[in-house]
Structure formats: C-alpha cells, structure tokens
Design a protein around this motif. Structure first.
Motif, PDB file in Angstrom:
ATOM      1  N   ARG A   1       0.547  -4.543  -9.420  1.00 31.13           N
ATOM      2  CA  ARG A   1      -0.510  -5.346  -8.978  1.00 31.13           C
ATOM      3  C   ARG A   1      -0.718  -6.763  -9.372  1.00 31.13           C
ATOM      4  O   ARG A   1      -0.887  -7.544  -8.522  1.00 31.13           O
ATOM      5  CB  ARG A   1      -1.703  -4.446  -9.001  1.00 31.13           C
ATOM      6  CG  ARG A   1      -2.943  -4.944  -8.331  1.00 31.13           C
ATOM      7  CD  ARG A   1      -4.159  -3.908  -8.389  1.00 31.13           C
ATOM      8  NE  ARG A   1      -5.479  -4.561  -7.881  1.00 31.13           N
ATOM      9  CZ  ARG A   1      -5.877  -4.421  -6.699  1.00 31.13           C
ATOM     10  NH1 ARG A   1      -5.117  -3.669  -5.993  1.00 31.13           N
ATOM     11  NH2 ARG A   1      -6.758  -4.887  -6.215  1.00 31.13           N
ATOM     12  N   GLN A   2      -0.734  -7.052 -10.619  1.00 29.23           N
ATOM     13  CA  GLN A   2      -0.933  -8.407 -11.061  1.00 29.23           C
ATOM     14  C   GLN A   2       0.091  -9.194 -10.867  1.00 29.23           C
ATOM     15  O   GLN A   2      -0.017 -10.232 -10.699  1.00 29.23           O
ATOM     16  CB  GLN A   2      -1.203  -8.075 -12.491  1.00 29.23           C
ATOM     17  CG  GLN A   2      -1.647  -9.639 -12.993  1.00 29.23           C
ATOM     18  CD  GLN A   2      -2.826 -10.169 -12.735  1.00 29.23           C
ATOM     19  OE1 GLN A   2      -3.769  -9.452 -12.176  1.00 29.23           O
ATOM     20  NE2 GLN A   2      -3.129 -11.385 -12.326  1.00 29.23           N
TER      21      GLN A   2
ATOM     22  N   VAL B   1      -0.163 -10.502  -7.462  1.00 30.18           N
ATOM     23  CA  VAL B   1      -1.220 -11.640  -7.458  1.00 30.18           C
ATOM     24  C   VAL B   1      -0.922 -12.963  -7.727  1.00 30.18           C
ATOM     25  O   VAL B   1      -0.951 -14.031  -7.118  1.00 30.18           O
ATOM     26  CB  VAL B   1      -2.548 -11.169  -8.131  1.00 30.18           C
ATOM     27  CG1 VAL B   1      -3.655 -12.242  -8.212  1.00 30.18           C
ATOM     28  CG2 VAL B   1      -3.231  -9.922  -7.633  1.00 30.18           C
TER      29      VAL B   1
ATOM     30  N   HIS C   1      -0.580  -0.910  -3.049  1.00 24.56           N
ATOM     31  CA  HIS C   1      -1.910  -1.622  -3.834  1.00 24.56           C
ATOM     32  C   HIS C   1      -2.815  -2.389  -3.001  1.00 24.56           C
ATOM     33  O   HIS C   1      -3.798  -2.762  -3.264  1.00 24.56           O
ATOM     34  CB  HIS C   1      -1.178  -2.539  -4.926  1.00 24.56           C
ATOM     35  CG  HIS C   1      -0.478  -1.930  -6.010  1.00 24.56           C
ATOM     36  ND1 HIS C   1      -0.865  -1.429  -7.205  1.00 24.56           N
ATOM     37  CD2 HIS C   1       0.798  -1.700  -6.043  1.00 24.56           C
ATOM     38  CE1 HIS C   1      -0.211  -0.875  -7.800  1.00 24.56           C
ATOM     39  NE2 HIS C   1       1.494  -1.067  -7.296  1.00 24.56           N
ATOM     40  N   PHE C   2      -2.022  -3.024  -2.008  1.00 28.80           N
ATOM     41  CA  PHE C   2      -2.863  -3.836  -1.174  1.00 28.80           C
ATOM     42  C   PHE C   2      -2.665  -3.610   0.317  1.00 28.80           C
ATOM     43  O   PHE C   2      -1.384  -3.179   1.012  1.00 28.80           O
ATOM     44  CB  PHE C   2      -2.343  -5.228  -1.217  1.00 28.80           C
ATOM     45  CG  PHE C   2      -2.432  -5.940  -2.686  1.00 28.80           C
ATOM     46  CD1 PHE C   2      -4.054  -6.224  -3.105  1.00 28.80           C
ATOM     47  CD2 PHE C   2      -1.753  -5.881  -3.523  1.00 28.80           C
ATOM     48  CE1 PHE C   2      -4.236  -6.781  -4.389  1.00 28.80           C
ATOM     49  CE2 PHE C   2      -1.817  -6.440  -4.721  1.00 28.80           C
ATOM     50  CZ  PHE C   2      -3.199  -6.802  -5.197  1.00 28.80           C
TER      51      PHE C   2
ATOM     52  N   ASP D   1      -5.825  -8.727   1.881  1.00 34.13           N
ATOM     53  CA  ASP D   1      -6.380  -8.131   0.710  1.00 34.13           C
ATOM     54  C   ASP D   1      -5.947  -8.646  -0.489  1.00 34.13           C
ATOM     55  O   ASP D   1      -6.460  -8.658  -1.694  1.00 34.13           O
ATOM     56  CB  ASP D   1      -6.037  -6.585   1.074  1.00 34.13           C
ATOM     57  CG  ASP D   1      -6.714  -5.644   0.133  1.00 34.13           C
ATOM     58  OD1 ASP D   1      -7.924  -5.862  -0.244  1.00 34.13           O
ATOM     59  OD2 ASP D   1      -6.200  -4.705  -0.232  1.00 34.13           O
TER      60      ASP D   1
ATOM     61  N   GLU E   1      -8.233 -10.472  -3.687  1.00 33.61           N
ATOM     62  CA  GLU E   1      -7.936 -10.224  -4.952  1.00 33.61           C
ATOM     63  C   GLU E   1      -7.672 -11.294  -5.844  1.00 33.61           C
ATOM     64  O   GLU E   1      -8.271 -11.469  -7.021  1.00 33.61           O
ATOM     65  CB  GLU E   1      -6.844  -9.083  -5.114  1.00 33.61           C
ATOM     66  CG  GLU E   1      -6.556  -8.751  -6.869  1.00 33.61           C
ATOM     67  CD  GLU E   1      -7.613  -8.241  -7.590  1.00 33.61           C
ATOM     68  OE1 GLU E   1      -7.685  -8.382  -8.941  1.00 33.61           O
ATOM     69  OE2 GLU E   1      -8.808  -7.948  -6.932  1.00 33.61           O
TER      70      GLU E   1
ATOM     71  N   ARG F   1     -10.956 -13.019  -5.993  1.00 29.61           N
ATOM     72  CA  ARG F   1     -11.954 -12.484  -7.000  1.00 29.61           C
ATOM     73  C   ARG F   1     -11.657 -12.695  -8.361  1.00 29.61           C
ATOM     74  O   ARG F   1     -12.334 -13.136  -9.442  1.00 29.61           O
ATOM     75  CB  ARG F   1     -11.742 -10.798  -6.774  1.00 29.61           C
ATOM     76  CG  ARG F   1     -12.650 -10.022  -7.563  1.00 29.61           C
ATOM     77  CD  ARG F   1     -12.392  -8.756  -7.780  1.00 29.61           C
ATOM     78  NE  ARG F   1     -11.191  -8.463  -8.646  1.00 29.61           N
ATOM     79  CZ  ARG F   1     -11.146  -8.473  -9.863  1.00 29.61           C
ATOM     80  NH1 ARG F   1     -12.400  -8.997 -10.754  1.00 29.61           N
ATOM     81  NH2 ARG F   1      -9.939  -8.645 -10.519  1.00 29.61           N
ATOM     82  N   GLN F   2     -10.196 -12.762  -8.836  1.00 29.81           N
ATOM     83  CA  GLN F   2      -9.855 -13.029 -10.160  1.00 29.81           C
ATOM     84  C   GLN F   2     -10.267 -14.691 -10.220  1.00 29.81           C
ATOM     85  O   GLN F   2     -10.777 -14.932 -11.513  1.00 29.81           O
ATOM     86  CB  GLN F   2      -8.226 -13.068 -10.105  1.00 29.81           C
ATOM     87  CG  GLN F   2      -7.939 -11.383 -10.511  1.00 29.81           C
ATOM     88  CD  GLN F   2      -6.403 -11.224 -10.747  1.00 29.81           C
ATOM     89  OE1 GLN F   2      -5.953 -12.141 -11.226  1.00 29.81           O
ATOM     90  NE2 GLN F   2      -6.058 -10.018 -10.222  1.00 29.81           N
TER      91      GLN F   2
ATOM     92  N   SER G   1     -15.743  -7.659  -0.122  1.00 32.44           N
ATOM     93  CA  SER G   1     -15.878  -6.299  -0.880  1.00 32.44           C
ATOM     94  C   SER G   1     -16.928  -6.698  -2.065  1.00 32.44           C
ATOM     95  O   SER G   1     -17.464  -7.836  -2.233  1.00 32.44           O
ATOM     96  CB  SER G   1     -14.677  -6.223  -1.709  1.00 32.44           C
ATOM     97  OG  SER G   1     -14.410  -7.160  -2.931  1.00 32.44           O
TER      98      SER G   1
ATOM     99  N   ASP H   1     -17.273  -6.002  -5.094  1.00 31.93           N
ATOM    100  CA  ASP H   1     -16.563  -6.697  -6.374  1.00 31.93           C
ATOM    101  C   ASP H   1     -16.640  -8.420  -6.211  1.00 31.93           C
ATOM    102  O   ASP H   1     -17.041  -9.257  -6.970  1.00 31.93           O
ATOM    103  CB  ASP H   1     -15.555  -6.291  -6.863  1.00 31.93           C
ATOM    104  CG  ASP H   1     -15.433  -4.741  -7.235  1.00 31.93           C
ATOM    105  OD1 ASP H   1     -16.752  -4.446  -7.543  1.00 31.93           O
ATOM    106  OD2 ASP H   1     -14.686  -4.035  -7.643  1.00 31.93           O
ATOM    107  N   LEU H   2     -16.006  -8.687  -5.074  1.00 34.38           N
ATOM    108  CA  LEU H   2     -15.850 -10.126  -4.867  1.00 34.38           C
ATOM    109  C   LEU H   2     -17.239 -11.082  -4.457  1.00 34.38           C
ATOM    110  O   LEU H   2     -17.248 -12.136  -5.236  1.00 34.38           O
ATOM    111  CB  LEU H   2     -14.853 -10.395  -3.678  1.00 34.38           C
ATOM    112  CG  LEU H   2     -14.744 -11.761  -3.013  1.00 34.38           C
ATOM    113  CD1 LEU H   2     -14.219 -12.648  -4.243  1.00 34.38           C
ATOM    114  CD2 LEU H   2     -13.854 -11.999  -1.659  1.00 34.38           C
TER     115      LEU H   2
END
Length: 205
Positions: free
Chosen positions: A12-13, A16, A50-51, A56, A60, A63-64, A119, A121-122
C-alpha cells in the motif's frame, strides 16, 4: 525513474510513493494505475487490493501530505511562541517550506481536484492543519476589542490564499513567473501589509 519494490507486505505504501513520483513528473491526471503498479513493481490487479482506483490512491497521498503539513504547521506555530505575530508568520513560512520539500503531496492536496471531504480521515487531518493557522490568527487578534475584531477564520483564510498564491506563482518554478524577491520576502511583506490594514499590528512610524 527507477522501479520501486516493496517488502514485508508494505505494498500500500509502495503504491503511494510510486504515485507521488508520478504526480511530480506527470501531474495528478497524467498517470494510470497500471503505471503506478509498474513503478511499485507489482501487477495492476494488485493495486485493487488496496485502492478502488486512481482517485482513491491520490486521496491517500493527499491524506499523508496533510499529516506532514499539519505537523509542520504545529511545529512552526509552537516555535514562534510566545510572540503571536512570530507564530503567525512562522505558519506562513511553513507553507512555503512544505510546498518545496513535498511537491508530490502538495499537488495531491491542492491541485488534484480531490475533495477533502472524500473521506472522514482526510477531512479530519485537513481541518487540523487549517485549525493551526486559525488558532494563530485568533491569538494575534486578542488585543482588539471583540466588537471590532475580524473573524479569525476570515483573515486566516486570506493569509492561506496569499501563501498559496506565492507558492503557485513564485515558489514552484512556474514557467514565465519570476520575481526579483525571494518568495519568503514576498509572503512576509504581504502578510505585514494585510495585518496592518486590519489593525492587527502597528503601522510604521
């Protein structure tokens, strides 16, 4: 651009980070999920574990980016204390520093068209970063009587817009846009003129 690999289940990372490189190189709409997968060293089908899609993945990355941005803003705010003006100006400089050091994140956050409300979280982390500047603005205006005090949310938004404009025009090597002054000086003097106009800091004698 070298291929990225991933280890110990950190796909996942890795995706990104691949997306961030592609965003810097091609822009947020200039690459495909297949390219991100290739950059990470996996098959396109693996991305969908993952996405849901490219947006999407970019969300992410944004968000990071906001997480890093919020930490930088909070550090700048605290480092400027106990002077309210120094803390406020430090948050503006942190904006420029972030845009320079994390261009992929910056683009994902502010130029990708991804809504911060995509989202929970975002939205939460984006609000955290905006809250730092608004808190600095509120501190700066405490000496003004409440009935004459401009809303902190208003003038913090103006300073955010001023910072963003300086970044876009002069801090990211935009073609054809050159200034005889460093972006930091442009921002600092612009903030000074604006704050004096609002009566938030004394005028020059």
């Amino acid at each position: 651009m070298g291929k990225r690999g991933y280890h110990h289940g950190n796909l996942r990372q890795a995706l990104v980070e691949a997306a961030l490189e592609l965003i810097e190189e091609k822009g947020p709409t200039g690459f495909t999920l297949s390219e991100a997968a290739k950059q990470a060293g996996v098959t396109p089908a693996a991305v969908y574990r993952h996405f849901d899609g490219r947006e999407d993945l970019i969300a992410e990355a944004a968000r990071q980016g906001y997480e890093i941005f919020s930490d930088l803003m909070e550090y700048a705010y605290e480092s400027g204390q106990p002077s309210a003006l120094a803390a406020f100006e430090a948050t503006g400089r942190a904006y420029l520093a972030f845009a320079r050091k994390y261009p992929g994140h910056y683009i994902a956050m502010f130029e990708s068209g991804i809504s911060v409300n995509r989202s929970a979280d975002l939205a939460a982390v984006a609000n955290r970063s905006w809250g730092v500047l608004e808190r600095a603005a509120a501190d700066l205006s405490q000496h003004i009587p409440a009935d004459r005090r401009p809303p902190a949310s208003m003038f913090s938004a103006h300073i955010w817009a001023l910072s963003h404009g300086v970044v876009e025009l002069f801090a990211r090597n935009s073609p054809g846009n050159r200034s005889p002054f460093p972006p930091e000086d442009l921002l600092e003097t612009g903030i000074g003129v604006y704050l004096r106009g609002l009566g938030l800091i004394p005028g020059d004698k």
